[in-house]
Design a protein around this motif. Structure first.
Motif, PDB file in Angstrom:
ATOM      1  N   UNK A  76       0.836  -1.205   0.000  1.00  0.00           N
ATOM      2  CA  UNK A  76       0.000   0.000   0.000  1.00  0.00           C
ATOM      3  C   UNK A  76       0.871   1.256   0.000  1.00  0.00           C
ATOM      4  N   UNK A  77       0.279   2.385  -0.429  1.00  0.00           N
ATOM      5  CA  UNK A  77       1.066   3.610  -0.612  1.00  0.00           C
ATOM      6  C   UNK A  77       0.720   4.701   0.400  1.00  0.00           C
ATOM      7  N   UNK A  78       0.391   4.337   1.611  1.00  0.00           N
ATOM      8  CA  UNK A  78       0.018   5.310   2.637  1.00  0.00           C
ATOM      9  C   UNK A  78       1.191   6.254   2.915  1.00  0.00           C
ATOM     10  N   UNK A  79       0.976   7.537   2.711  1.00  0.00           N
ATOM     11  CA  UNK A  79       2.057   8.504   2.743  1.00  0.00           C
ATOM     12  C   UNK A  79       2.677   8.731   4.100  1.00  0.00           C
ATOM     13  N   UNK A  80       1.979   8.372   5.163  1.00  0.00           N
ATOM     14  CA  UNK A  80       2.467   8.594   6.522  1.00  0.00           C
ATOM     15  C   UNK A  80       3.282   7.426   7.052  1.00  0.00           C
ATOM     16  N   UNK A  81       3.256   6.285   6.372  1.00  0.00           N
ATOM     17  CA  UNK A  81       3.717   5.026   6.961  1.00  0.00           C
ATOM     18  C   UNK A  81       5.117   4.641   6.506  1.00  0.00           C
ATOM     19  N   UNK A  82       5.959   4.316   7.470  1.00  0.00           N
ATOM     20  CA  UNK A  82       7.337   3.907   7.165  1.00  0.00           C
ATOM     21  C   UNK A  82       7.402   2.501   6.591  1.00  0.00           C
ATOM     22  N   UNK A  83       6.287   1.751   6.630  1.00  0.00           N
ATOM     23  CA  UNK A  83       6.283   0.377   6.134  1.00  0.00           C
ATOM     24  C   UNK A  83       5.708   0.254   4.730  1.00  0.00           C
ATOM     25  N   UNK A  84       5.270   1.356   4.151  1.00  0.00           N
ATOM     26  CA  UNK A  84       4.588   1.302   2.860  1.00  0.00           C
ATOM     27  C   UNK A  84       5.572   1.141   1.716  1.00  0.00           C
ATOM     28  N   UNK A  85       5.041   0.815   0.563  1.00  0.00           N
ATOM     29  CA  UNK A  85       5.869   0.585  -0.618  1.00  0.00           C
ATOM     30  C   UNK A  85       6.559   1.868  -1.091  1.00  0.00           C
ATOM     31  N   UNK A  86       5.996   3.020  -0.719  1.00  0.00           N
ATOM     32  CA  UNK A  86       6.576   4.292  -1.150  1.00  0.00           C
ATOM     33  C   UNK A  86       7.560   4.856  -0.129  1.00  0.00           C
ATOM     34  N   UNK A  87       7.753   4.157   0.968  1.00  0.00           N
ATOM     35  CA  UNK A  87       8.646   4.640   2.016  1.00  0.00           C
ATOM     36  C   UNK A  87      10.085   4.214   1.761  1.00  0.00           C
ATOM     37  N   UNK A 185      -5.466  12.282  -0.883  1.00  0.00           N
ATOM     38  CA  UNK A 185      -4.199  12.993  -0.730  1.00  0.00           C
ATOM     39  C   UNK A 185      -3.193  12.206   0.093  1.00  0.00           C
ATOM     40  N   UNK A 186      -3.674  11.178   0.769  1.00  0.00           N
ATOM     41  CA  UNK A 186      -2.837  10.391   1.668  1.00  0.00           C
ATOM     42  C   UNK A 186      -2.560   9.000   1.110  1.00  0.00           C
ATOM     43  N   UNK A 187      -3.573   8.394   0.511  1.00  0.00           N
ATOM     44  CA  UNK A 187      -3.481   7.014   0.018  1.00  0.00           C
ATOM     45  C   UNK A 187      -4.300   6.879  -1.260  1.00  0.00           C
ATOM     46  N   UNK A 188      -3.767   6.151  -2.225  1.00  0.00           N
ATOM     47  CA  UNK A 188      -4.522   5.910  -3.456  1.00  0.00           C
ATOM     48  C   UNK A 188      -4.627   4.434  -3.814  1.00  0.00           C
ATOM     49  N   UNK A 189      -3.950   3.568  -3.067  1.00  0.00           N
ATOM     50  CA  UNK A 189      -3.984   2.141  -3.391  1.00  0.00           C
ATOM     51  C   UNK A 189      -5.200   1.429  -2.800  1.00  0.00           C
ATOM     52  N   UNK A 190      -5.929   2.098  -1.962  1.00  0.00           N
ATOM     53  CA  UNK A 190      -7.237   1.614  -1.518  1.00  0.00           C
ATOM     54  C   UNK A 190      -8.064   2.849  -1.169  1.00  0.00           C
ATOM     55  N   UNK A 191      -9.335   2.663  -0.898  1.00  0.00           N
ATOM     56  CA  UNK A 191     -10.223   3.805  -0.715  1.00  0.00           C
ATOM     57  C   UNK A 191     -10.680   3.955   0.729  1.00  0.00           C
ATOM     58  N   UNK A 192     -11.211   5.107   0.996  1.00  0.00           N
ATOM     59  CA  UNK A 192     -11.843   5.375   2.288  1.00  0.00           C
ATOM     60  C   UNK A 192     -12.967   4.365   2.539  1.00  0.00           C
ATOM     61  N   UNK A 193     -13.752   4.082   1.504  1.00  0.00           N
ATOM     62  CA  UNK A 193     -14.860   3.134   1.650  1.00  0.00           C
ATOM     63  C   UNK A 193     -14.370   1.725   1.963  1.00  0.00           C
ATOM     64  N   UNK A 248      11.370  10.288   8.564  1.00  0.00           N
ATOM     65  CA  UNK A 248      12.251  10.533   7.424  1.00  0.00           C
ATOM     66  C   UNK A 248      12.192   9.355   6.453  1.00  0.00           C
ATOM     67  N   UNK A 249      12.040   9.668   5.183  1.00  0.00           N
ATOM     68  CA  UNK A 249      11.941   8.637   4.165  1.00  0.00           C
ATOM     69  C   UNK A 249      10.525   8.366   3.709  1.00  0.00           C
ATOM     70  N   UNK A 250       9.530   8.981   4.381  1.00  0.00           N
ATOM     71  CA  UNK A 250       8.134   8.847   3.960  1.00  0.00           C
ATOM     72  C   UNK A 250       7.717  10.103   3.204  1.00  0.00           C
ATOM     73  N   UNK A 251       6.680  10.027   2.368  1.00  0.00           N
ATOM     74  CA  UNK A 251       6.238  11.208   1.623  1.00  0.00           C
ATOM     75  C   UNK A 251       5.858  12.400   2.501  1.00  0.00           C
ATOM     76  N   UNK A 252       5.476  12.146   3.748  1.00  0.00           N
ATOM     77  CA  UNK A 252       5.075  13.233   4.642  1.00  0.00           C
ATOM     78  C   UNK A 252       6.186  13.639   5.601  1.00  0.00           C
TER      79      UNK A 252
END
Length: 335
Positions: A76-87, A185-193, A248-252
């Motif tokens: 997942x691409x959650x911008x706050x998370x150090x464990x995500x694929x984008x981190x 704005x935070x995550x796009x790999x899954x939805x709020x719903x 450090x290293x996360x999008x946020x």
């Protein structure tokens, strides 16, 4: 002082507390008035929130402890998370822990006086083997340690939710994190719903729903009020309120918009909008509240002890002493 035609003072905050105790929902303008209040109003706001907290929970404090059952490797691409694929954060990565290690973690939680043990794993959702490990561990924990168990394993399938409940999992956590409007704005790999559906899936299986938010991710004050409304509507029994720890290293990583006084107003807001619920000061507590941490327990009635997922918390001994110094009481057996 007035805001949008509302007269603000000590009596005003007490009126909001009266309304919360009567089961009435604050208006958007009233919710914003809490977040936008001058800092000189902070103590009256906390006193009003404490009246509501004391009515439902007295001076008891619930302690929760996390075990990071699987670290990193999340698609997942959650911008706050150090464990995500984008981190790019330099964290320890490991596959799902085995049953015996999960049980040892529960023993440690018990020693730290935590009434709730939280098994948390990175990933979109659990594999069959991961569910097996949790199920087998929880059976032992429930039989031997008399602890409440919360699982947080991502998006669930119906049969997985049923297995977890049958094994003895009391609570399932899946945070909404932010408002529906701000979510993309935070995550796009899954939805709020997707998140709402998972919480409802856990409720349908008979587990107590736990869902909260992360404040400080660029959302507006109005969106903070809206996420409080959403969690009230979701009827989450436990609401972890996280304050962004920009890793450090996360999008946020460069996000820095919080101060301790605003964080306390956020906690008061959640108490006034969700008066009967467990409000837990969660991730980012130490780095955002700093020396004002003790005041957080006037609106909130729960904290995490020990470390978080990939960041350190203060020691359990310090947390225990903080609670004693406030004249509050640790609730060692969670209800």
């Amino acid at each position: 002082m007035s805001q949008e035609g509302i007269t603000v003072g000590i009596s005003y905050w007490e009126q909001l507390a009266d309304r919360a105790l009567a089961g009435e929902v604050l208006t958007l303008a009233e919710g914003l008035s809490v977040l936008e209040a001058d800092d000189q109003e902070l103590l009256p706001i906390l006193q009003a929130a404490f009246r509501v907290r004391k009515h439902y929970y007295g001076k008891k404090v619930k302690l929760n402890m996390i075990i990071n059952a699987k670290s990193g490797y999340c698609p997942e691409d959650c911008g706050y998370c150090s464990q995500s694929i984008v981190s790019e954060a330099p964290i320890e990565k490991y596959s799902f822990l085995q049953k015996d290690t999960l049980i040892k973690g529960a023993v440690e939680a018990k020693e730290r006086k935590a009434g709730t043990y939280c098994i948390v794993a990175s990933g979109r959702g659990p594999t069959p083997r991961e569910v097996d490990e949790v199920v087998e561990a929880v059976k032992v924990i429930k039989e031997e340690l008399n602890m409440k168990v919360c699982a947080c394993l991502g998006i669930l399938k119906e049969e997985q939710a049923t297995r977890l409940k049958e094994a003895g999992v009391d609570r399932y956590n899946h945070n909404l994190n932010t408002s529906a409007e701000h979510y993309e704005n935070i995550t796009q790999s899954h939805t709020y719903d997707d998140r709402v559906s998972t919480v409802n899936m856990a409720k349908k299986a008979g587990m107590s729903p736990c869902s909260g938010c992360i404040v400080g991710m660029g959302e507006s004050k109005e969106e903070v009020v809206k996420i409080a409304y959403a969690l009230r509507d979701l009827d989450a029994d436990s609401i972890p309120v996280n304050f962004l720890n920009a890793i450090e290293g996360t999008p946020l990583e460069n996000m820095d918009e919080l101060d301790p006084r605003y964080c306390l107003k956020v906690l008061a807001l959640f108490r006034l909008i969700c008066p009967t619920k467990e409000i837990r000061v969660s991730g980012g507590r130490e780095v955002n509240l700093r020396h004002l941490q003790p005041l957080a327990l006037y609106p909130a009635n729960a904290i995490f002890v020990g470390d978080y997922l990939t960041t350190e918390g203060q020691t359990a001994m310090i947390d225990h002493q903080m609670i004693v110094d406030l004249g509050f009481e640790i609730e060692e057996v969670a209800v």
